[in-house]
Design a protein around this motif. Sequence first.
Motif, PDB file in Angstrom:
ATOM      1  N   GLU A  18       0.835  -1.203   0.000  1.00  0.00           N
ATOM      2  CA  GLU A  18       0.000   0.000   0.000  1.00  0.00           C
ATOM      3  C   GLU A  18       0.872   1.256   0.000  1.00  0.00           C
ATOM      4  OE1 GLU A  18      -3.288  -0.280  -0.412  1.00  0.00           O
ATOM      5  OE2 GLU A  18      -2.983  -2.445  -0.466  1.00  0.00           O
ATOM      6  N   GLY A  24      -1.091  -5.236   2.182  1.00  0.00           N
ATOM      7  CA  GLY A  24      -2.537  -5.376   2.140  1.00  0.00           C
ATOM      8  C   GLY A  24      -2.923  -6.694   1.492  1.00  0.00           C
ATOM      9  N   ARG A  41      -9.790  -4.159  -1.578  1.00  0.00           N
ATOM     10  CA  ARG A  41      -8.803  -4.374  -0.522  1.00  0.00           C
ATOM     11  C   ARG A  41      -9.556  -4.789   0.740  1.00  0.00           C
ATOM     12  NH1 ARG A  41      -6.829  -0.885  -4.042  1.00  0.00           N
ATOM     13  NH2 ARG A  41      -4.586  -0.767  -4.357  1.00  0.00           N
ATOM     14  N   LEU A  53      -1.459  -6.180   8.569  1.00  0.00           N
ATOM     15  CA  LEU A  53      -2.008  -5.773   7.272  1.00  0.00           C
ATOM     16  C   LEU A  53      -2.714  -4.427   7.356  1.00  0.00           C
ATOM     17  CD1 LEU A  53      -3.598  -9.111   5.990  1.00  0.00           C
ATOM     18  CD2 LEU A  53      -1.369  -8.147   5.418  1.00  0.00           C
TER      19      LEU A  53
END
Length: 190
Positions: A18, A24, A41, A53
């Motif tokens: 990201e 992600g 996402r 994450l």
Amino acid sequence: NHARARDQGLLFTSYTVEDDGWKGNAVAGIDAQGRITGVHRKVDLALEGEKMLAAGKDYEVFRLGDDLSVGVPICLESALRGAPHAMTRRGANLLVVSTSDITFGSNVTGFEHLATTQLRAIEVGRAIVWASNGGPSGVIDRWGAFEPSAPFREPFAARMSVALESDATFYLEHSNVVSLLAAFVLLGAS
């Protein structure tokens, strides 16, 4: 190139990097012309195992064909109400769950996840393609029935057919009222 050569839409799942440098978890939709039509996402991260994450901001739906709008809840998102409801309200006429239930080993957790997702199919009135890297993979119809197309814990390529729906179920249209009534019933029972 793969989608264009086969004249078919594809879903591609992978980890991403990201803008803020965090990792992600995402799924991209690629149409038959090879164009990326959207990226979802993962919004709802698991409390354990996904602390590292980055969470997505919205439940994305993307078009893979003239009559096909797809929402892809990633793993846990299919068991929770948010993603299936939001994606269906945004026009998804098919949901596809990408999951890595192999992390649960061969215990009952993967099957509980599948069973909860079957309830979501009934709530939103959509077929759900259940794509599990540990299997079984298959199709959940809008009534919650699961038809396996790939075995449990064996590598397998599967071909499935699904019915596309576009109507709104009573539960989807009135889920807040139904939830409120359920809360009153629980309070009255206690």
